[in-house]
Write a protein that holds these residues in place. Structure first.
Motif, mmCIF file in Angstrom:
data_model
loop_
_atom_site.group_PDB
_atom_site.id
_atom_site.type_symbol
_atom_site.label_atom_id
_atom_site.label_comp_id
_atom_site.label_asym_id
_atom_site.label_seq_id
_atom_site.Cartn_x
_atom_site.Cartn_y
_atom_site.Cartn_z
ATOM 1 N N TYR A 40 0.862 -1.178 0.000
ATOM 2 C CA TYR A 40 0.000 0.000 0.000
ATOM 3 C C TYR A 40 0.901 1.232 0.000
ATOM 4 C CZ TYR A 40 -4.182 2.776 0.760
ATOM 5 O OH TYR A 40 -5.209 3.671 0.601
ATOM 6 N N VAL A 41 0.827 2.040 -1.067
ATOM 7 C CA VAL A 41 1.668 3.221 -1.214
ATOM 8 C C VAL A 41 0.855 4.464 -0.849
ATOM 9 C CG1 VAL A 41 3.103 4.573 -2.781
ATOM 10 C CG2 VAL A 41 2.964 2.081 -3.063
ATOM 11 N N LEU A 42 1.297 5.171 0.177
ATOM 12 C CA LEU A 42 0.640 6.416 0.587
ATOM 13 C C LEU A 42 1.139 7.559 -0.282
ATOM 14 C CD1 LEU A 42 0.957 5.967 4.456
ATOM 15 C CD2 LEU A 42 -1.087 5.604 3.056
ATOM 16 N N GLY A 43 0.221 8.368 -0.788
ATOM 17 C CA GLY A 43 0.556 9.466 -1.684
ATOM 18 C C GLY A 43 1.121 10.687 -0.984
ATOM 19 N N GLU A 44 1.509 11.669 -1.791
ATOM 20 C CA GLU A 44 2.151 12.872 -1.275
ATOM 21 C C GLU A 44 1.238 13.672 -0.357
ATOM 22 O OE1 GLU A 44 4.654 16.760 -2.833
ATOM 23 O OE2 GLU A 44 3.549 15.554 -4.293
ATOM 24 N N THR A 45 -0.021 13.849 -0.740
ATOM 25 C CA THR A 45 -0.950 14.620 0.080
ATOM 26 C C THR A 45 -1.127 13.974 1.450
ATOM 27 O OG1 THR A 45 -2.111 15.372 -1.902
ATOM 28 C CG2 THR A 45 -3.285 15.578 0.182
ATOM 29 N N VAL A 46 -1.248 12.664 1.469
ATOM 30 C CA VAL A 46 -1.400 11.933 2.727
ATOM 31 C C VAL A 46 -0.120 12.033 3.551
ATOM 32 C CG1 VAL A 46 -1.754 9.661 3.760
ATOM 33 C CG2 VAL A 46 -3.141 10.365 1.801
ATOM 34 N N SER A 47 1.026 11.847 2.915
ATOM 35 C CA SER A 47 2.306 11.935 3.629
ATOM 36 C C SER A 47 2.487 13.303 4.271
ATOM 37 C CB SER A 47 3.465 11.645 2.668
ATOM 38 O OG SER A 47 3.383 10.335 2.166
ATOM 39 N N ARG A 48 2.194 14.352 3.506
ATOM 40 C CA ARG A 48 2.329 15.708 4.055
ATOM 41 C C ARG A 48 1.309 15.961 5.162
ATOM 42 N NH1 ARG A 48 5.921 18.671 1.363
ATOM 43 N NH2 ARG A 48 6.437 18.110 -0.771
ATOM 44 N N GLY A 49 0.088 15.450 5.004
ATOM 45 C CA GLY A 49 -0.950 15.613 6.019
ATOM 46 C C GLY A 49 -0.591 14.938 7.327
ATOM 47 N N ILE A 50 0.005 13.762 7.237
ATOM 48 C CA ILE A 50 0.445 13.057 8.444
ATOM 49 C C ILE A 50 1.560 13.848 9.119
ATOM 50 C CG2 ILE A 50 1.653 10.998 9.287
ATOM 51 C CD1 ILE A 50 0.075 9.420 7.136
ATOM 52 N N HIS A 51 2.534 14.273 8.321
ATOM 53 C CA HIS A 51 3.673 15.017 8.858
ATOM 54 C C HIS A 51 3.213 16.317 9.526
ATOM 55 C CE1 HIS A 51 7.863 16.180 9.247
ATOM 56 N NE2 HIS A 51 7.549 17.374 8.756
ATOM 57 N N PRO A 76 -6.912 -16.346 -4.658
ATOM 58 C CA PRO A 76 -7.323 -17.744 -4.552
ATOM 59 C C PRO A 76 -6.795 -18.351 -3.250
ATOM 60 C CG PRO A 76 -6.378 -17.300 -6.720
ATOM 61 C CD PRO A 76 -6.129 -16.082 -5.869
ATOM 62 N N ALA A 77 -7.464 -19.372 -2.781
ATOM 63 C CA ALA A 77 -7.128 -19.975 -1.483
ATOM 64 C C ALA A 77 -5.680 -20.453 -1.400
ATOM 65 C CB ALA A 77 -8.077 -21.136 -1.194
ATOM 66 N N ASP A 78 -5.105 -20.890 -2.513
ATOM 67 C CA ASP A 78 -3.745 -21.429 -2.471
ATOM 68 C C ASP A 78 -2.661 -20.367 -2.710
ATOM 69 O OD1 ASP A 78 -4.668 -21.216 -5.067
ATOM 70 O OD2 ASP A 78 -3.491 -22.908 -5.798
ATOM 71 N N VAL A 79 -3.040 -19.087 -2.817
ATOM 72 C CA VAL A 79 -2.059 -18.009 -2.966
ATOM 73 C C VAL A 79 -1.924 -17.298 -1.625
ATOM 74 C CG1 VAL A 79 -1.534 -15.804 -4.080
ATOM 75 C CG2 VAL A 79 -2.521 -17.670 -5.423
ATOM 76 N N HIS A 80 -0.732 -17.386 -1.058
ATOM 77 C CA HIS A 80 -0.445 -16.701 0.209
ATOM 78 C C HIS A 80 -0.136 -15.238 -0.096
ATOM 79 C CE1 HIS A 80 1.050 -15.921 4.213
ATOM 80 N NE2 HIS A 80 2.107 -15.366 3.651
ATOM 81 N N VAL A 81 -0.787 -14.327 0.635
ATOM 82 C CA VAL A 81 -0.600 -12.891 0.421
ATOM 83 C C VAL A 81 -0.104 -12.229 1.702
ATOM 84 C CG1 VAL A 81 -1.673 -10.726 -0.289
ATOM 85 C CG2 VAL A 81 -2.506 -12.888 -1.243
ATOM 86 N N ASP A 82 1.002 -11.517 1.594
ATOM 87 C CA ASP A 82 1.500 -10.644 2.655
ATOM 88 C C ASP A 82 1.260 -9.216 2.217
ATOM 89 O OD1 ASP A 82 2.583 -12.488 4.533
ATOM 90 O OD2 ASP A 82 4.327 -12.774 3.235
ATOM 91 N N SER A 83 1.322 -8.287 3.155
ATOM 92 C CA SER A 83 1.144 -6.894 2.781
ATOM 93 C C SER A 83 1.939 -5.973 3.701
ATOM 94 C CB SER A 83 -0.336 -6.515 2.810
ATOM 95 O OG SER A 83 -0.879 -6.702 4.087
ATOM 96 N N THR A 84 2.280 -4.806 3.154
ATOM 97 C CA THR A 84 2.956 -3.767 3.911
ATOM 98 C C THR A 84 2.430 -2.407 3.452
ATOM 99 O OG1 THR A 84 4.789 -3.770 2.320
ATOM 100 C CG2 THR A 84 5.126 -5.008 4.347
ATOM 101 N N ILE A 85 2.748 -1.396 4.236
ATOM 102 C CA ILE A 85 2.360 -0.024 3.935
ATOM 103 C C ILE A 85 3.637 0.807 3.880
ATOM 104 C CG2 ILE A 85 1.028 1.974 4.722
ATOM 105 C CD1 ILE A 85 -0.642 -0.030 6.422
ATOM 106 N N ALA A 86 3.719 1.707 2.880
ATOM 107 C CA ALA A 86 4.909 2.553 2.763
ATOM 108 C C ALA A 86 4.517 3.957 2.319
ATOM 109 C CB ALA A 86 5.889 1.952 1.762
ATOM 110 N N TYR A 87 5.304 4.927 2.764
ATOM 111 C CA TYR A 87 5.143 6.294 2.288
ATOM 112 C C TYR A 87 5.743 6.382 0.888
ATOM 113 C CZ TYR A 87 4.018 7.791 7.020
ATOM 114 O OH TYR A 87 3.423 7.959 8.248
ATOM 115 N N GLY A 88 4.961 6.854 -0.071
ATOM 116 C CA GLY A 88 5.474 7.039 -1.426
ATOM 117 C C GLY A 88 6.305 8.299 -1.552
#
Length: 147
Positions: A40-51, A76-88
């Protein structure tokens, strides 16, 4: 030569376009008996708003985790999915760009294949994932599917 894929990376941003990209990524992962990773890539507006303290970070984190959980359910059930969040974007690092963040994540998760949406970002910047897609297409060492 046969393509070998162990991990498929898909950057997402909360938009319908990124959900579509995730569906393609999961189909590729399923075809190659691979895992998937949603970034999950956070956009510039969100990054600046958080800061600036204008965005409630815990509330945003909850919304982002909910979106990622919904995306993971598409796999699908046999596909393992991991996720992360990052500032773009960064308010302190000039060289941090959504495309470089995606490629750094690809290296971190040892991705063999990338699926990237060509449009997206729900904040006012509008074309962030499009620019990230262009960057990724130019500089990725892995095969890239742009949808």
């Amino acid at each position: 030569m046969t393509l070998e894929v162990d991990t498929v990376l898909v950057p997402v941003d909360g938009t319908d376009a990124s959900v579509t990209a995730a569906e393609y990524a999961f189909a590729v992962a399923d075809r190659y008996d691979a895992d998937a990773h949603a970034l999950y890539v956070l956009g510039e507006t969100v990054s600046r708003g958080i800061h600036a303290g204008e965005i409630d970070e815990p509330e945003l984190a909850d919304e982002t985790r909910t979106f990622l959980a919904d995306v993971e359910e598409l796999a699908p059930a046999d596909v393992h999915v991991d996720s992360t969040i990052a500032y773009g974007f960064s308010t302190t690092r000039k060289l941090q760009h959504p495309g470089s963040v995606i490629l750094d994540c690809a290296a971190d998760v040892d991705a063999d294949f990338l699926t990237i949406p060509r449009e997206g970002m729900r904040d006012d910047t509008g074309d962030v994932l499009e620019k990230a897609a262009e960057y990724v297409l130019l500089y990725a060492s892995q095969p890239v599917l742009s949808v």
